[in-house]
Motif scaffolding. Sequence first.
Motif, mmCIF file in Angstrom:
data_model
loop_
_atom_site.group_PDB
_atom_site.id
_atom_site.type_symbol
_atom_site.label_atom_id
_atom_site.label_comp_id
_atom_site.label_asym_id
_atom_site.label_seq_id
_atom_site.Cartn_x
_atom_site.Cartn_y
_atom_site.Cartn_z
ATOM 1 N N UNK A 150 0.832 -1.206 0.000
ATOM 2 C CA UNK A 150 0.000 0.000 0.000
ATOM 3 C C UNK A 150 0.868 1.258 0.000
ATOM 4 N N UNK A 151 1.923 1.255 0.806
ATOM 5 C CA UNK A 151 2.815 2.424 0.854
ATOM 6 C C UNK A 151 3.543 2.578 -0.482
ATOM 7 N N UNK A 152 4.000 1.458 -1.037
ATOM 8 C CA UNK A 152 4.705 1.511 -2.320
ATOM 9 C C UNK A 152 3.788 2.009 -3.434
ATOM 10 N N UNK A 153 2.549 1.565 -3.417
ATOM 11 C CA UNK A 153 1.585 2.039 -4.422
ATOM 12 C C UNK A 153 1.368 3.544 -4.292
ATOM 13 N N UNK A 154 1.302 4.029 -3.064
ATOM 14 C CA UNK A 154 1.151 5.463 -2.844
ATOM 15 C C UNK A 154 2.349 6.246 -3.351
ATOM 16 N N UNK A 155 3.537 5.709 -3.121
ATOM 17 C CA UNK A 155 4.757 6.376 -3.603
ATOM 18 C C UNK A 155 4.768 6.398 -5.129
ATOM 19 N N UNK A 156 4.401 5.280 -5.752
ATOM 20 C CA UNK A 156 4.362 5.216 -7.215
ATOM 21 C C UNK A 156 3.359 6.194 -7.800
ATOM 22 N N UNK A 157 2.185 6.284 -7.199
ATOM 23 C CA UNK A 157 1.164 7.214 -7.673
ATOM 24 C C UNK A 157 1.641 8.659 -7.501
ATOM 25 N N UNK A 158 2.301 8.933 -6.387
ATOM 26 C CA UNK A 158 2.814 10.282 -6.149
ATOM 27 C C UNK A 158 3.868 10.654 -7.194
ATOM 28 N N UNK A 159 4.739 9.709 -7.526
ATOM 29 C CA UNK A 159 5.763 9.980 -8.543
ATOM 30 C C UNK A 159 5.120 10.259 -9.895
ATOM 31 N N UNK A 160 4.068 9.526 -10.210
ATOM 32 C CA UNK A 160 3.368 9.752 -11.481
ATOM 33 C C UNK A 160 2.763 11.161 -11.525
ATOM 34 N N UNK A 161 2.141 11.586 -10.442
ATOM 35 C CA UNK A 161 1.563 12.934 -10.399
ATOM 36 C C UNK A 161 2.653 14.006 -10.478
ATOM 37 N N UNK A 162 3.792 13.762 -9.828
ATOM 38 C CA UNK A 162 4.881 14.741 -9.902
ATOM 39 C C UNK A 162 5.413 14.857 -11.331
ATOM 40 N N UNK A 166 -2.163 16.417 -5.808
ATOM 41 C CA UNK A 166 -2.561 15.011 -5.936
ATOM 42 C C UNK A 166 -1.416 14.090 -5.496
ATOM 43 N N UNK A 167 -0.184 14.474 -5.813
ATOM 44 C CA UNK A 167 0.972 13.660 -5.411
ATOM 45 C C UNK A 167 1.061 13.566 -3.890
ATOM 46 N N UNK A 168 0.877 14.695 -3.234
ATOM 47 C CA UNK A 168 0.917 14.674 -1.765
ATOM 48 C C UNK A 168 -0.220 13.817 -1.216
ATOM 49 N N UNK A 169 -1.399 13.960 -1.804
ATOM 50 C CA UNK A 169 -2.542 13.165 -1.357
ATOM 51 C C UNK A 169 -2.332 11.677 -1.585
ATOM 52 N N UNK A 170 -1.761 11.317 -2.730
ATOM 53 C CA UNK A 170 -1.525 9.899 -3.022
ATOM 54 C C UNK A 170 -0.502 9.311 -2.050
ATOM 55 N N UNK A 171 0.507 10.105 -1.726
ATOM 56 C CA UNK A 171 1.520 9.624 -0.774
ATOM 57 C C UNK A 171 0.899 9.418 0.608
ATOM 58 N N UNK A 172 0.108 10.398 1.045
ATOM 59 C CA UNK A 172 -0.553 10.263 2.350
ATOM 60 C C UNK A 172 -1.523 9.088 2.349
ATOM 61 N N UNK A 173 -2.255 8.904 1.256
ATOM 62 C CA UNK A 173 -3.186 7.789 1.175
ATOM 63 C C UNK A 173 -2.435 6.458 1.285
ATOM 64 N N UNK A 174 -1.294 6.362 0.609
ATOM 65 C CA UNK A 174 -0.498 5.135 0.692
ATOM 66 C C UNK A 174 -0.042 4.856 2.111
ATOM 67 N N UNK A 175 0.393 5.898 2.802
ATOM 68 C CA UNK A 175 0.851 5.720 4.187
ATOM 69 C C UNK A 175 -0.316 5.302 5.072
#
Length: 185
Positions: A20-32, A136-145
């Motif tokens: 879940x954390x890794x997915x959040x990091x990946x989504x955040x990188x995509x948004x960045x 969105x990147x920040x939100x995706x990272x927080x969601x993953x955490x």
Amino acid sequence: MCEPTTALLIASTAMSSIGAVTAGIGQAQQYRYQAQIADQNARLANEQARDSIENTNLEAQRRYRDLAQMKGAQTAAMAANGVDLNFGSPVDIQKDTAMIGAEDIGQIYKGGNERTRGFDINAFNYRSEASANRAKASGALMKGVFDGLSTALGGASQVAGKKNPVGKKSAPPAQNPFASPLPRT
């Protein structure tokens, strides 16, 4: 030593939490990355706006030169034919030429301003898109955490439930020290 099912449950929970954390990091990188693309597009739109201003000024200068040449040619032709340039039709011709030239130059600036405004609007929209993608990147990272933590807590709850199965007497629930000793009506 814990039971094999408990060990598997802990391992599964750990893997799910990490996933879940890794997915959040990946989504955040995509948004960045999308934000970087939007920033680049904003810079290009700003350059287009600057080019539009320069091109408009060059076009207006060219029209001023053409107008001056036309007025000079008219004056020379009328003077060569012995026409007095200070009254009557020659004056009207010179005024009409100046008026038409001024209208043309006004249209050149109006068109240039509209083009430039379109590029400025595009640049603003790209900057807004970049900001939205960074949010969105920040939100995706927080969601993953939080998803990872939620999964870990859910797994911990299941492990605790296995260690204290239903039917066994558990510790009494903690009492709220601030609760009123009187019953509510």
